[in-house]
Design an enzyme around this catalytic site. Structure first.
Site, PDB file in Angstrom:
ATOM      1  N   ASN A 145       0.894  -1.153  -0.006  1.00  0.00           N
ATOM      2  CA  ASN A 145       0.231  -0.289   0.148  1.00  0.00           C
ATOM      3  C   ASN A 145       0.978   1.227   0.077  1.00  0.00           C
ATOM      4  OD1 ASN A 145      -2.494  -1.063   0.345  1.00  0.00           O
ATOM      5  ND2 ASN A 145      -2.349  -1.387   2.119  1.00  0.00           N
ATOM      6  N   LYS A 189      -5.615   4.202  -5.418  1.00  0.00           N
ATOM      7  CA  LYS A 189      -5.768   3.321  -4.131  1.00  0.00           C
ATOM      8  C   LYS A 189      -5.331   4.030  -3.227  1.00  0.00           C
ATOM      9  CE  LYS A 189      -5.097  -0.949  -2.165  1.00  0.00           C
ATOM     10  NZ  LYS A 189      -4.306  -2.112  -2.071  1.00  0.00           N
TER      11      LYS A 189
END
Length: 324
Positions: free
Chosen positions: A102, A204
């Site tokens: 991430n 994202k």
């Protein structure tokens, strides 16, 4: 083709299972009860797309595996700096590191033309520890759009999504990316090779940067955050500031804030990975998600008061967890 999955947790084991089903020689590197279950009974995947079982080699010792063609990193980004000794036995001259994480990756400015080319982001790569452990020339980026969890040792529950976008830091369409992509697709997963993966990273990150720290601070699910008017407006401000920073480093994701919010609402009462880590007493993976963007704001002169405030209290929470 030989692939090692270093950190064969929920995401890593799911990828390994797909690759094994495609006929790839897969080695899962895991630990604890999860490793023992895979060794004794194989790996089970429970999915709305159909359940299946595989029996890949599993170990906690990379030296048992030896050099492979690709290493899929299923570790949290805050574990990267300490991963060098685990990665080293897996490398040959051209081994690729698929960095599925991430937030802002440590290779972000590697191969990116412009005023910041080669710049090291301290919050992501403190004193160069990550790039020393995981050489940037080996790195291929990966943005994960799948949601999975370990239902019990040796059993992966696939909740939604099968997309793992990958791309070279310099934007080239390389043979190593194509090779890995083809194997993933053969295993039933989506793995597009993107010429500009940084846009995917920011799309994202728009969700992660808001929902992950807010969920940890409030113990709320994504749906609960979206339904709370003041919290929803806080998310909007954080996403807006994030897009401003993205634009200043040359990325302009083609997605609106409302569309990104709608996607989060569809996730329902889903706990973010950060909230799940908090509930388990684990350190929070927030440096690459929010602290890095604040650092990029300082680098580029962007004003991010909301991100800065949330980063401060989230970092304080993380310090308390680590101390405990």
């Amino acid at each position: 083709m030989r692939v090692a999955v270093l950190g064969a947790g929920a995401i890593g084991a799911y990828v390994g299972a797909g690759l094994h089903r495609a006929g790839v020689e897969v080695h899962l590197i895991a630990r604890g009860a999860h490793l023992q279950a895979i060794r004794s009974s194989g790996l089970k995947v429970l999915s709305p797309r159909g359940d299946f079982e595989v029996t890949p080699h599993a170990t906690d010792n990379p030296e048992e595996v030896g050099p492979v063609d690709h290493v899929f990193l299923g570790l949290k980004a805050n574990q990267y700096a300490a991963a060098g000794s685990m990665v080293a036995p897996l490398l040959h001259e051209t081994t690729t590191l698929i960095t599925a994480q991430n937030g802002i990756p440590y290779w972000y400015f590697h191969g990116l033309p412009g005023p910041y080319e080669g710049h090291r982001i301290q919050s992501v790569d403190p004193d160069g520890a990550v790039s020393e452990a995981l050489p940037v020339e080996r790195a291929v980026g990966c943005v994960v759009y799948a949601a999975t969890e370990i239902e019990e040792p040796g059993v992966i529950r696939h909740l939604e999504g099968t997309r793992f976008s990958i791309g070279e830091p310099d934007g080239t369409m390389s043979s190593r990316c194509k090779e890995f992509s083809d194997a993933m697709v053969a295993g039933g997963l989506k793995c597009p090779v993107e010429a500009d993966l940084r846009n995917d990273i920011w799309i994202k990150l728009m969700g992660n940067i808001a929902f992950n720290p807010i969920s940890a601070l409030s113990r709320a699910t994504m749906a609960s955050i979206c339904k709370h008017d003041a919290a929803r407006q806080l998310v909007v401000r954080m996403m807006s500031e994030t897009l401003e920073v993205a634009g200043r480093v040359g990325s302009r994701p083609e997605i609106s804030i409302e569309r990104r919010l709608a996607g989060a609402e569809r996730a329902g009462d889903h706990k973010t990975s950060t909230l799940q880590d908090l509930e388990k007493g684990k350190p929070l993976e927030l440096d690459v998600i929010i602290k890095a963007v604040v650092e990029l704001a300082d680098l580029t002169g962007a004003e991010v008061p909301t991100l800065r405030a949330i980063a401060a209290v989230a970092d304080l929470l993380n310090e308390q967890l680590i101390a405990a």
